[in-house]
Design a protein around this motif. Sequence first.
Motif, PDB file in Angstrom:
ATOM      1  N   ASN A   1      -2.390  -7.347   3.971  1.00 41.24           N
ATOM      2  CA  ASN A   1      -1.299  -7.933   4.585  1.00 41.24           C
ATOM      3  C   ASN A   1      -0.005  -7.641   3.821  1.00 41.24           C
ATOM      4  OD1 ASN A   1       0.181  -9.642   6.323  1.00 41.24           O
ATOM      5  ND2 ASN A   1      -0.212 -11.475   5.304  1.00 41.24           N
ATOM      6  N   VAL A   2       0.270  -6.378   3.413  1.00 46.52           N
ATOM      7  CA  VAL A   2       1.305  -5.912   2.886  1.00 46.52           C
ATOM      8  C   VAL A   2       1.863  -4.672   3.531  1.00 46.52           C
ATOM      9  CG1 VAL A   2       0.530  -6.821   0.646  1.00 46.52           C
ATOM     10  CG2 VAL A   2      -0.084  -4.524   1.519  1.00 46.52           C
ATOM     11  N   PRO A   3       3.233  -4.500   3.142  1.00 47.65           N
ATOM     12  CA  PRO A   3       3.786  -3.339   3.970  1.00 47.65           C
ATOM     13  C   PRO A   3       3.236  -2.082   3.458  1.00 47.65           C
ATOM     14  CG  PRO A   3       5.394  -4.251   2.101  1.00 47.65           C
ATOM     15  CD  PRO A   3       4.324  -5.225   2.221  1.00 47.65           C
ATOM     16  N   LEU A   4       3.309  -0.840   4.208  1.00 45.67           N
ATOM     17  CA  LEU A   4       2.910   0.416   3.870  1.00 45.67           C
ATOM     18  C   LEU A   4       4.382   0.863   3.422  1.00 45.67           C
ATOM     19  CD1 LEU A   4       1.608   3.293   3.924  1.00 45.67           C
ATOM     20  CD2 LEU A   4       1.588   3.155   6.406  1.00 45.67           C
ATOM     21  N   THR A   5       4.098   1.631   2.232  1.00 46.18           N
ATOM     22  CA  THR A   5       5.333   2.274   1.422  1.00 46.18           C
ATOM     23  C   THR A   5       5.063   3.766   1.458  1.00 46.18           C
ATOM     24  OG1 THR A   5       6.068   0.341   0.660  1.00 46.18           O
ATOM     25  CG2 THR A   5       7.093   2.434  -0.146  1.00 46.18           C
ATOM     26  N   VAL A   6       5.941   4.663   1.777  1.00 47.03           N
ATOM     27  CA  VAL A   6       5.560   6.145   1.370  1.00 47.03           C
ATOM     28  C   VAL A   6       6.683   6.512   0.489  1.00 47.03           C
ATOM     29  CG1 VAL A   6       5.826   8.499   2.522  1.00 47.03           C
ATOM     30  CG2 VAL A   6       4.895   6.614   3.728  1.00 47.03           C
ATOM     31  N   VAL A   7       6.459   7.088  -0.391  1.00 41.36           N
ATOM     32  CA  VAL A   7       7.267   7.531  -1.690  1.00 41.36           C
ATOM     33  C   VAL A   7       7.456   8.991  -1.375  1.00 41.36           C
ATOM     34  CG1 VAL A   7       7.419   8.052  -4.221  1.00 41.36           C
ATOM     35  CG2 VAL A   7       6.337   5.983  -3.435  1.00 41.36           C
TER      36      VAL A   7
ATOM     37  N   ALA B   1      -2.589  24.009  -0.299  1.00 40.54           N
ATOM     38  CA  ALA B   1      -1.730  22.953  -0.574  1.00 40.54           C
ATOM     39  C   ALA B   1      -2.112  21.488  -0.599  1.00 40.54           C
ATOM     40  CB  ALA B   1      -0.654  22.916   0.564  1.00 40.54           C
ATOM     41  N   ASP B   2      -1.626  20.895  -1.694  1.00 38.44           N
ATOM     42  CA  ASP B   2      -1.711  19.501  -2.055  1.00 38.44           C
ATOM     43  C   ASP B   2      -1.934  18.550  -0.886  1.00 38.44           C
ATOM     44  OD1 ASP B   2      -0.527  17.043  -2.290  1.00 38.44           O
ATOM     45  OD2 ASP B   2      -0.329  17.136  -4.440  1.00 38.44           O
ATOM     46  N   ALA B   3      -2.648  17.761  -0.697  1.00 39.74           N
ATOM     47  CA  ALA B   3      -3.115  16.889   0.815  1.00 39.74           C
ATOM     48  C   ALA B   3      -1.882  16.154   1.078  1.00 39.74           C
ATOM     49  CB  ALA B   3      -4.342  15.948   0.503  1.00 39.74           C
ATOM     50  N   ASN B   4      -1.089  15.760   0.409  1.00 35.90           N
ATOM     51  CA  ASN B   4       0.145  15.155   0.666  1.00 35.90           C
ATOM     52  C   ASN B   4       1.385  16.101   0.654  1.00 35.90           C
ATOM     53  OD1 ASN B   4      -1.566  13.011  -0.140  1.00 35.90           O
ATOM     54  ND2 ASN B   4      -0.141  11.546  -0.082  1.00 35.90           N
TER      55      ASN B   4
ATOM     56  N   LEU C   1      -3.404   2.547  -3.416  1.00 28.46           N
ATOM     57  CA  LEU C   1      -2.896   3.766  -3.564  1.00 28.46           C
ATOM     58  C   LEU C   1      -3.680   4.801  -2.717  1.00 28.46           C
ATOM     59  CD1 LEU C   1      -0.182   5.616  -4.488  1.00 28.46           C
ATOM     60  CD2 LEU C   1      -1.669   6.076  -6.620  1.00 28.46           C
ATOM     61  N   VAL C   2      -2.956   5.572  -1.546  1.00 28.61           N
ATOM     62  CA  VAL C   2      -3.958   6.816  -1.108  1.00 28.61           C
ATOM     63  C   VAL C   2      -3.076   8.083  -1.656  1.00 28.61           C
ATOM     64  CG1 VAL C   2      -4.509   7.762   1.060  1.00 28.61           C
ATOM     65  CG2 VAL C   2      -4.423   5.167   0.523  1.00 28.61           C
ATOM     66  N   VAL C   3      -3.828   9.074  -2.392  1.00 30.39           N
ATOM     67  CA  VAL C   3      -3.039  10.040  -2.778  1.00 30.39           C
ATOM     68  C   VAL C   3      -4.478  11.247  -2.647  1.00 30.39           C
ATOM     69  CG1 VAL C   3      -1.375   9.385  -4.341  1.00 30.39           C
ATOM     70  CG2 VAL C   3      -3.551  10.169  -5.077  1.00 30.39           C
TER      71      VAL C   3
ATOM     72  N   VAL D   1       0.811  -1.115   0.004  1.00 30.42           N
ATOM     73  CA  VAL D   1       0.089   0.126  -0.040  1.00 30.42           C
ATOM     74  C   VAL D   1       0.829   1.212   0.082  1.00 30.42           C
ATOM     75  CG1 VAL D   1      -1.771   1.217   1.320  1.00 30.42           C
ATOM     76  CG2 VAL D   1      -2.096  -1.043   1.181  1.00 30.42           C
ATOM     77  N   ALA D   2       0.576   2.276  -0.908  1.00 28.73           N
ATOM     78  CA  ALA D   2       1.538   3.379  -1.114  1.00 28.73           C
ATOM     79  C   ALA D   2       0.954   4.666  -0.792  1.00 28.73           C
ATOM     80  CB  ALA D   2       2.420   3.162  -2.388  1.00 28.73           C
ATOM     81  N   THR D   3       1.704   5.587  -0.568  1.00 36.95           N
ATOM     82  CA  THR D   3       1.042   7.107  -0.614  1.00 36.95           C
ATOM     83  C   THR D   3       2.399   7.852  -1.156  1.00 36.95           C
ATOM     84  OG1 THR D   3       0.145   8.739   0.390  1.00 36.95           O
ATOM     85  CG2 THR D   3       1.601   7.309   1.911  1.00 36.95           C
ATOM     86  N   ILE D   4       2.249   9.085  -1.628  1.00 35.28           N
ATOM     87  CA  ILE D   4       3.060   9.881  -2.358  1.00 35.28           C
ATOM     88  C   ILE D   4       3.106  11.427  -1.845  1.00 35.28           C
ATOM     89  CG2 ILE D   4       4.174  10.425  -4.490  1.00 35.28           C
ATOM     90  CD1 ILE D   4       2.579   8.293  -5.714  1.00 35.28           C
ATOM     91  N   GLY D   5       4.244  12.105  -1.492  1.00 32.62           N
ATOM     92  CA  GLY D   5       4.266  13.323  -1.285  1.00 32.62           C
ATOM     93  C   GLY D   5       5.389  13.755  -0.562  1.00 32.62           C
ATOM     94  N   ASN D   6       5.533  14.886  -0.097  1.00 36.69           N
ATOM     95  CA  ASN D   6       6.654  15.427   0.604  1.00 36.69           C
ATOM     96  C   ASN D   6       6.745  15.162   2.081  1.00 36.69           C
ATOM     97  OD1 ASN D   6       7.935  16.680  -1.638  1.00 36.69           O
ATOM     98  ND2 ASN D   6       6.756  18.525  -1.300  1.00 36.69           N
TER      99      ASN D   6
END
Length: 350
Positions: free
Chosen positions: A46-52, A345-348, A120-122, A18-23
Amino acid sequence: MRVIRGLHNLTAAQRGCVATIGNFDGVHRGHQAILEQCREHAARLNVPLTVVVFEPQPREFFAGDQAPPRLTRLREKVRLLRDHGAEQVLCLPFNDTLRSLTGREFIDQVLIEGLGVKHLVVGDDFRFGCDRKGDFNLLETVGQVAGFGVEHTRTFKVDDERVSSTRVRTLLASGNFDAVARLLGRPYSLHGRVVRDQQLGRTIGVPTANLPLMPLPLTLRGVFAVVAELANGQRYPAVANVGLRPTVGAERPTLEVHLLDYSGDLYGQRLTVYPCAKLRGEAKFDSFDALKTQIEHDQARARRYFAAADAGCMNSLPLASAPLGRESMSSNTISSDFSSADDPADANDG
């Protein structure tokens, strides 16, 4: 926690997430809400959380010194992301190669071939790609075919206003450290390792612990009443100067901290500094005698502030809501005339 620098360092074992993207600058309570949202899906799948994240941040790449100052260095950001549930951080170098990707190429190369993203959560206003075609609708369309879900972030508000990094910067600039703590979910702090410098403070009877800062622009600038925390957890009232030290003509920004009730060698130690109240702006003095007189005045005002805030205030951190006036304060909460207006500002990103 795994920190992966660049797509080329991703392994097969790190794909599927599961991923999310932002600063995620500051990792404030809005960001924390996004991470909680992601954790729910990571547990379900049942997967890791990844932040990009990106280094440098996109606005820094395009605007250089005109970009907003950072709230957190990458090292501190990674620690905070870990503390709020991230299991992987993919740090992508934001360069000409990345900026030249179209929206679809970014999805294919980063999200599908790279991360093998499952969900994906954005922000629903998230934009990407040199062709300006990368948006929430494109992610949903591609996700339906490629087999990953897409959802927008939940808005998080404090005092009926959306929490964002821009709002935190505005409040920091106004000296409202109390409100900043409510947006961050923790007191704002600066971190670093004490280094040897010119040791000019010792020549005027005011030894300081010097911590190098990131290049300009600075989030804070001026003289502050602070609480300094040593690596062993002990806390001391202190006065700190953040900036370029115009009287000595420094070229690199530095955090200088004078611990009011401490004697000992701090060189090489890591220090955490919590700004509590702004005393004044930086100023250039005609002589070291004039500088020494002002420093003594700053110390006296800081002592009065901490005394008024009372009690084991080193543990409770008496955070002001505005810069100190000319007279000593009678309370640890000071009314503010400063605006906390925030830019969209953008949410992420915000």
